[in-house]
Design an enzyme around this catalytic site. Structure first.
Site, PDB file in Angstrom:
ATOM      1  N   ILE A 102       0.854  -1.188   0.000  1.00  0.00           N
ATOM      2  CA  ILE A 102       0.000   0.000   0.000  1.00  0.00           C
ATOM      3  C   ILE A 102       0.887   1.234   0.000  1.00  0.00           C
ATOM      4  O   ILE A 102       1.996   1.208   0.542  1.00  0.00           O
ATOM      5  CB  ILE A 102      -0.949   0.012   1.224  1.00  0.00           C
ATOM      6  CG1 ILE A 102      -1.935   1.192   1.143  1.00  0.00           C
ATOM      7  CG2 ILE A 102      -0.170  -0.012   2.521  1.00  0.00           C
ATOM      8  CD1 ILE A 102      -3.040   1.128   2.179  1.00  0.00           C
ATOM      9  N   TYR A 150      -0.275  -1.983  10.253  1.00  0.00           N
ATOM     10  CA  TYR A 150      -0.402  -3.403   9.901  1.00  0.00           C
ATOM     11  C   TYR A 150      -0.762  -4.228  11.136  1.00  0.00           C
ATOM     12  O   TYR A 150      -1.614  -5.119  11.068  1.00  0.00           O
ATOM     13  CB  TYR A 150       0.891  -3.930   9.289  1.00  0.00           C
ATOM     14  CG  TYR A 150       1.251  -3.286   7.962  1.00  0.00           C
ATOM     15  CD1 TYR A 150       0.295  -3.098   6.971  1.00  0.00           C
ATOM     16  CD2 TYR A 150       2.552  -2.877   7.698  1.00  0.00           C
ATOM     17  CE1 TYR A 150       0.622  -2.513   5.756  1.00  0.00           C
ATOM     18  CE2 TYR A 150       2.883  -2.291   6.490  1.00  0.00           C
ATOM     19  CZ  TYR A 150       1.920  -2.112   5.518  1.00  0.00           C
ATOM     20  OH  TYR A 150       2.251  -1.540   4.318  1.00  0.00           O
TER      21      TYR A 150
END
Length: 191
Positions: A102, A150
């Site tokens: 990302i 994350y």
């Protein structure tokens, strides 16, 4: 015979609360090209190479045909502004795994939860519709904001590749992380 009215609004492939993910098209080439030269994004992703407009056009064309990658743009729901991209790459349907990456384009969009929301949308797609079992990623040790994001989504640290990236006169470790489908379901699909 009814006539179809063309709606120029972007397709919302995966929709969240504040953002949506949409396919990337040739009309996005210039914006994607500009995003690839954002200095902070380049630092956080460890990007060193230069790109050409034609190279970006070919990349978008190749990724939009399918194959082992799902490349999507991240856009704000309220105004359709593209703020980054997210990709599921190296999809292996036999072993049911892939890796995810990302990038958020500018500092004004960092720290607002857009990244975790985009990752959750893509994980839902990966584990639900694509029937994958394991999603992995790598993040550089100096990107602490991403590591926390994350972990917030449910990724667990698996290991460290020491001195894996040489960037700006220094070596940096790469942290390997993953999430399994049962871990994801336990977090987001509780009965």
């Amino acid at each position: 015979m009814s006539s179809t009215i063309w709606n120029p609004k972007p397709v919302r492939f995966l929709e969240g609360e504040r953002i949506y993910l949409r396919p990337v098209g040739q009309e996005d080439t210039e914006g994607y090209f500009q995003m690839l030269f954002n200095p902070e994004m380049r630092r956080l992703t460890g990007t060193r190479q230069a790109f050409t407009m034609e190279g970006v056009r070919r990349y978008i064309e190749a990724k939009s045909v399918g194959g082992d990658t799902v490349l999507l743009l991240i856009a704000l729901s309220d105004n359709d502004q593209v703020i980054g991209d997210v990709a599921l790459q190296d999809i292996d349907h036999i072993n049911r795994n892939a890796n995810i990456r990302i990038a958020i384009d500018s500092a004004e969009h960092l720290g607002k939860g857009y990244g975790p929301e985009a990752i959750r949308l893509l994980l839902e797609y990966a584990f639900g519709l694509l029937n994958l079992h394991r999603i992995e990623l790598q993040v550089f040790d100096y990107n602490e904001r991403a590591i926390k994001a994350y972990e917030k989504v449910g990724f667990k640290r698996e290991g460290v590749q020491r001195d894996a990236l040489y960037y700006n006169h220094r070596y940096h470790d790469s942290i390997m992380m993953s999430i399994l489908e049962d871990e994801y379901r336990a977090l987001y699909h509780q009965a």
